[in-house]
Design an enzyme around this catalytic site. Structure first.
Site, PDB file in Angstrom:
ATOM      1  N   LYS A   1       0.854  -1.142   0.019  1.00 40.58           N
ATOM      2  CA  LYS A   1      -0.042   0.028  -0.085  1.00 40.58           C
ATOM      3  C   LYS A   1       0.669   1.266  -0.267  1.00 40.58           C
ATOM      4  CE  LYS A   1      -1.578   1.364   4.085  1.00 40.58           C
ATOM      5  NZ  LYS A   1      -1.523   2.941   4.399  1.00 40.58           N
ATOM      6  N   ASN A   2       1.763   1.249   1.048  1.00 40.65           N
ATOM      7  CA  ASN A   2       2.442   2.597   1.043  1.00 40.65           C
ATOM      8  C   ASN A   2       3.627   2.580  -0.128  1.00 40.65           C
ATOM      9  OD1 ASN A   2       1.099   3.003   3.345  1.00 40.65           O
ATOM     10  ND2 ASN A   2       2.412   2.429   4.746  1.00 40.65           N
TER      11      ASN A   2
ATOM     12  N   ASP B   1       4.130   0.296  12.452  1.00 40.86           N
ATOM     13  CA  ASP B   1       2.908  -0.203  11.968  1.00 40.86           C
ATOM     14  C   ASP B   1       2.554  -1.465  12.215  1.00 40.86           C
ATOM     15  OD1 ASP B   1       3.259   1.382   8.580  1.00 40.86           O
ATOM     16  OD2 ASP B   1       2.604   2.167  10.581  1.00 40.86           O
TER      17      ASP B   1
ATOM     18  N   CYS C   1      -4.873   7.504   9.273  1.00 43.21           N
ATOM     19  CA  CYS C   1      -5.267   6.759  10.380  1.00 43.21           C
ATOM     20  C   CYS C   1      -5.125   7.828  11.519  1.00 43.21           C
ATOM     21  CB  CYS C   1      -4.359   5.525  10.694  1.00 43.21           C
ATOM     22  SG  CYS C   1      -4.680   4.260   9.688  1.00 43.21           S
TER      23      CYS C   1
ATOM     24  N   ARG D   1      -0.462  14.079  13.331  1.00 43.64           N
ATOM     25  CA  ARG D   1       0.196  13.902  11.925  1.00 43.64           C
ATOM     26  C   ARG D   1       0.340  15.081  11.293  1.00 43.64           C
ATOM     27  NH1 ARG D   1      -1.830   8.623   9.434  1.00 43.64           N
ATOM     28  NH2 ARG D   1       0.319   8.295   8.647  1.00 43.64           N
ATOM     29  N   PRO D   2       1.125  16.166  11.702  1.00 47.34           N
ATOM     30  CA  PRO D   2       1.293  17.156  11.089  1.00 47.34           C
ATOM     31  C   PRO D   2       1.672  17.182   9.756  1.00 47.34           C
ATOM     32  CG  PRO D   2       3.106  17.121  12.821  1.00 47.34           C
ATOM     33  CD  PRO D   2       2.100  16.064  12.905  1.00 47.34           C
ATOM     34  N   ILE D   3       1.775  17.888   8.551  1.00 43.98           N
ATOM     35  CA  ILE D   3       2.495  18.042   7.384  1.00 43.98           C
ATOM     36  C   ILE D   3       3.534  19.184   7.292  1.00 43.98           C
ATOM     37  CG2 ILE D   3       0.936  16.411   6.200  1.00 43.98           C
ATOM     38  CD1 ILE D   3      -0.409  19.022   5.044  1.00 43.98           C
ATOM     39  N   ASP D   4       3.824  19.750   8.371  1.00 41.53           N
ATOM     40  CA  ASP D   4       4.691  21.015   8.377  1.00 41.53           C
ATOM     41  C   ASP D   4       6.014  20.967   7.661  1.00 41.53           C
ATOM     42  OD1 ASP D   4       6.244  20.739  11.768  1.00 41.53           O
ATOM     43  OD2 ASP D   4       5.152  19.108  10.647  1.00 41.53           O
TER      44      ASP D   4
ATOM     45  N   ARG E   1      -4.241   9.221   3.730  1.00 44.89           N
ATOM     46  CA  ARG E   1      -2.901  10.041   3.952  1.00 44.89           C
ATOM     47  C   ARG E   1      -2.290  10.222   2.691  1.00 44.89           C
ATOM     48  NH1 ARG E   1      -1.550  13.042   7.729  1.00 44.89           N
ATOM     49  NH2 ARG E   1       0.593  13.741   8.176  1.00 44.89           N
TER      50      ARG E   1
HETATM   51  C1  EPZ Z   1       3.732   6.959   6.764  1.00 46.69           C
HETATM   52  O1  EPZ Z   1       3.038   8.082   7.339  1.00 46.69           O
HETATM   53  C2  EPZ Z   1       3.106   5.697   6.548  1.00 46.69           C
HETATM   54  N1  EPZ Z   1       1.656   6.401   5.915  1.00 46.69           N
HETATM   55  C3  EPZ Z   1       2.297   5.370   7.959  1.00 46.69           C
HETATM   56  O2  EPZ Z   1       1.685   3.938   7.871  1.00 46.69           O
HETATM   57  C4  EPZ Z   1       3.704   4.821   8.634  1.00 46.69           C
HETATM   58  O3  EPZ Z   1       3.353   4.470  10.054  1.00 46.69           O
HETATM   59  C5  EPZ Z   1       4.641   5.995   8.683  1.00 46.69           C
HETATM   60  O4  EPZ Z   1       4.935   6.398   7.447  1.00 46.69           O
HETATM   61  C6  EPZ Z   1       6.000   5.625   9.497  1.00 46.69           C
HETATM   62  O5  EPZ Z   1       6.763   4.660   8.930  1.00 46.69           O
HETATM   63  C7  EPZ Z   1       1.938   6.038   4.272  1.00 46.69           C
HETATM   64  O6  EPZ Z   1       2.763   5.652   3.839  1.00 46.69           O
HETATM   65  C8  EPZ Z   1       0.598   6.411   3.762  1.00 46.69           C
HETATM   66  P1  EPZ Z   1       6.043  10.346   8.536  1.00 46.69           P
HETATM   67  P2  EPZ Z   1       3.576   9.594   7.168  1.00 46.69           P
HETATM   68  O7  EPZ Z   1       5.916  11.305   7.793  1.00 46.69           O
HETATM   69  O8  EPZ Z   1       4.161   9.648   6.125  1.00 46.69           O
HETATM   70  C9  EPZ Z   1       6.527  13.462  11.920  1.00 46.69           C
HETATM   71  C10 EPZ Z   1      -0.050   2.389   8.046  1.00 46.69           C
HETATM   72  O9  EPZ Z   1      -0.493   2.059   8.860  1.00 46.69           O
HETATM   73  N2  EPZ Z   1       6.205  14.466  11.157  1.00 46.69           N
HETATM   74  O10 EPZ Z   1       7.056   9.107   8.373  1.00 46.69           O
HETATM   75  O11 EPZ Z   1       2.370  10.231   7.933  1.00 46.69           O
HETATM   76  C11 EPZ Z   1       5.385  12.637  12.411  1.00 46.69           C
HETATM   77  O12 EPZ Z   1       4.014  13.284  13.190  1.00 46.69           O
HETATM   78  C12 EPZ Z   1       0.368   3.785   7.937  1.00 46.69           C
HETATM   79  O13 EPZ Z   1       0.222   2.009   6.592  1.00 46.69           O
HETATM   80  C13 EPZ Z   1       6.078  15.659  11.522  1.00 46.69           C
HETATM   81  O14 EPZ Z   1       6.085  16.296  12.531  1.00 46.69           O
HETATM   82  O15 EPZ Z   1       4.908   9.264   8.537  1.00 46.69           O
HETATM   83  C14 EPZ Z   1       5.923  11.206  12.896  1.00 46.69           C
HETATM   84  O16 EPZ Z   1       6.128  11.559  14.193  1.00 46.69           O
HETATM   85  C15 EPZ Z   1       0.072   4.500   9.416  1.00 46.69           C
HETATM   86  N3  EPZ Z   1       6.009  16.629  10.351  1.00 46.69           N
HETATM   87  C16 EPZ Z   1       7.215  11.268  12.324  1.00 46.69           C
HETATM   88  O17 EPZ Z   1       7.227  12.527  11.586  1.00 46.69           O
HETATM   89  C17 EPZ Z   1       5.609  16.263   9.311  1.00 46.69           C
HETATM   90  O18 EPZ Z   1       5.502  17.346   8.180  1.00 46.69           O
HETATM   91  C18 EPZ Z   1       7.222  10.165  10.936  1.00 46.69           C
HETATM   92  O19 EPZ Z   1       6.084  10.331  10.214  1.00 46.69           O
HETATM   93  C19 EPZ Z   1       5.822  14.777   8.991  1.00 46.69           C
HETATM   94  C20 EPZ Z   1       5.920  14.091   9.805  1.00 46.69           C
END
Ligand code: EPZ
Length: 416
Positions: free
Chosen positions: A25-26, A306, A118, A123-126, A94
């Site tokens: 999926k991811n 996950d 989820c 889950r910020p996107i900053d 997402r």
């Molecule tokens: C991806 O989420 C996956 N989702 C998640 O899988 C997975 O848990 C996660 O990566 C970590 O491996 C998809 O691929 C669609 P991150 P994502 O950006 O991109 C912080 C599943 O079950 N952060 O790697 O949202 C964030 O809060 C899902 O399949 C910021 O602070 O995760 C987290 O603590 C659930 N600001 C960390 O970084 C941002 O702009 C990692 O998040 C981006 C992230």
């Protein structure tokens, strides 16, 4: 997301047979969005038939893109590409955030809704938006949507304060059409990112990984290609722990991306689960008594967040207490409340989950997100009596044919 489905799961003993793991999926979502970087035909194989992907494809069709699905093969031709992405579907997953980098790689403006995903804590996107600003775009955040406008594309090094899969992928997608080099410092190098990089390289982008940094030299002329998605390491991990939790089982897990599962398999073995490779097939034979562990979760190749909820359930069967620390999503704990309804002795303290030996009892419980849904099915399968799980719709967002696959190996589960 409207949740109305309920399943019932009863104690299941001695699982046996074969499971065939689907595409990731991811990895599928970024690769599908990468197809928008060219006007030429792109074919993507091994794409799972799951809700999140199908919703993403529906959104892309609304952007004027030609999309065809034949089983697990998707053909995409993005001759046209509209820049207003305001479908409500954007908020149901997402991965819709990858449309930002993809569309801006070709267009100089974009209006898009905020991504969903989820409920596993904030889950910020900053990081994504900050990177777009540094790369020469103006970002306006409104209540329900984001407006991004090109000022002047500015190739420069991007440093992430924390490893982010999503932000890394969005910057790769955007800068794949930049004419000058861009470096990403502290990028995510998860297998899903490497799958996307393989695809973009075939499309004509030069991407190198040097000292854990990504060096991207883009091109305006990306070509159409055929690309195969890697198999889903999280789906494989989910079935390893399900089968591992039930003694005397013997299940053959086909297409498991073993090269991406080293830590997952090592931790399973440490917990007493019998798992080995035979002719490139992963064989899981239950356990010789579940053992306690103290686990620290982290970015790949550490143990994935996950599978946190899934392993939490299995550790209730251990004879002594275990702990799990998840610094990536420390608030990924909603499953604990549901497991407590089944008499589980679990609590979270200072962002550490403590799991005590527990005899689970049947209950009516609620799935709260995709991985929680699978975890609760394991809870029902290892518990005497019948457990009812509501809001199970989440399961179909990320697992292909889950009920069929589970029933095929002997899990007593049915949709009501
Ligand atoms: C991806 O989420 C996956 N989702 C998640 O899988 C997975 O848990 C996660 O990566 C970590 O491996 C998809 O691929 C669609 P991150 P994502 O950006 O991109 C912080 C599943 O079950 N952060 O790697 O949202 C964030 O809060 C899902 O399949 C910021 O602070 O995760 C987290 O603590 C659930 N600001 C960390 O970084 C941002 O702009 C990692 O998040 C981006 C992230």
């Amino acid at each position: 997301m409207v949740n109305f489905m309920i399943i019932k799961v009863s104690k299941s003993s001695v699982l046996s047979g074969d499971i065939y793991i689907s595409g990731s999926k991811n990895a599928s979502m970024p690769c599908i969005c990468a197809a928008l970087l060219t006007k030429q035909k792109v074919v993507i194989e091994n794409v799972p038939d799951i809700l999140d992907i199908n919703n993403l494809l529906t959104i892309i069709k609304k952007q004027g893109v030609k999309v065809k699905r034949t089983n697990n093969t998707i053909t995409i031709k993005a001759k046209r590409l509209k820049t207003k992405v305001l479908s409500d579907l954007v908020e149901t997953l997402r991965g819709s955030y990858y449309l930002m980098g993809a569309i801006l790689s070709r267009k100089n403006k974009l209006k898009i809704k905020y991504p969903g995903g989820c409920n596993i804590g904030s889950r910020p996107i900053d990081y994504h938006l900050q990177a777009f600003k540094e790369l020469g775009f103006k970002v306006i955040e409104e209540e329900n949507r984001i407006i991004i406008k090109e000022i002047e594309r500015t190739p420069k090094d991007i440093t992430f304060p924390k490893i982010s899969l999503g932000a890394t992928i969005n910057v790769i997608l955007l800068t794949s059409t930049f004419s000058k080099e861009v470096k990403i410092i502290n990028p995510s190098l998860e297998p899903e990112v490497l799958c996307l990089i393989d695809m973009l390289k075939k499309m004509g982008v030069s991407i190198d990984i040097i000292d854990k940094q990504l060096i991207i030299k883009g091109t305006k002329k990306l070509k159409g290609i055929t690309h195969k998605i890697i198999y889903d390491r999280i789906e494989a991990g989910s079935y390893i722990y399900l089968v591992g939790a039930i003694q005397k089982s013997k299940v053959y897990i086909h297409n498991a991306p073993i090269e991406h599962l080293h830590t997952v398999i090592m931790v399973a073995r440490k917990m007493g689960i019998i798992v080995y490779k035979k002719d490139n097939v992963l064989v899981v034979e239950g356990n010789k008594g579940i053992k306690k562990i103290n686990l620290l979760i982290g970015e790949y190749p550490f143990f994935p967040t996950d599978l946190q909820q899934i392993i939490t359930v299995v550790l209730t069967k251990a004879k002594s207490s275990s702990t799990i620390e998840d610094p990536i999503f420390p608030n990924r704990v909603l499953h604990i409340k549901e497991l407590k309804k089944m008499n589980a002795y679990i609590y979270e303290q200072n962002q550490v989950i403590h799991i005590k030996p527990s005899i689970l009892t049947p209950a009516i419980i609620y799935a709260t997100d995709l991985r929680c849904a699978f975890a609760l099915i394991i809870a029902g399968a290892i518990t005497s009596g019948t457990t009812y799980i509501k809001n199970i719709d989440y399961l179909f967002r990320g697992y292909e044919n889950p009920i069929k696959k589970l029933r095929y190996i002997g899990v007593n589960v049915e949709i009501l």
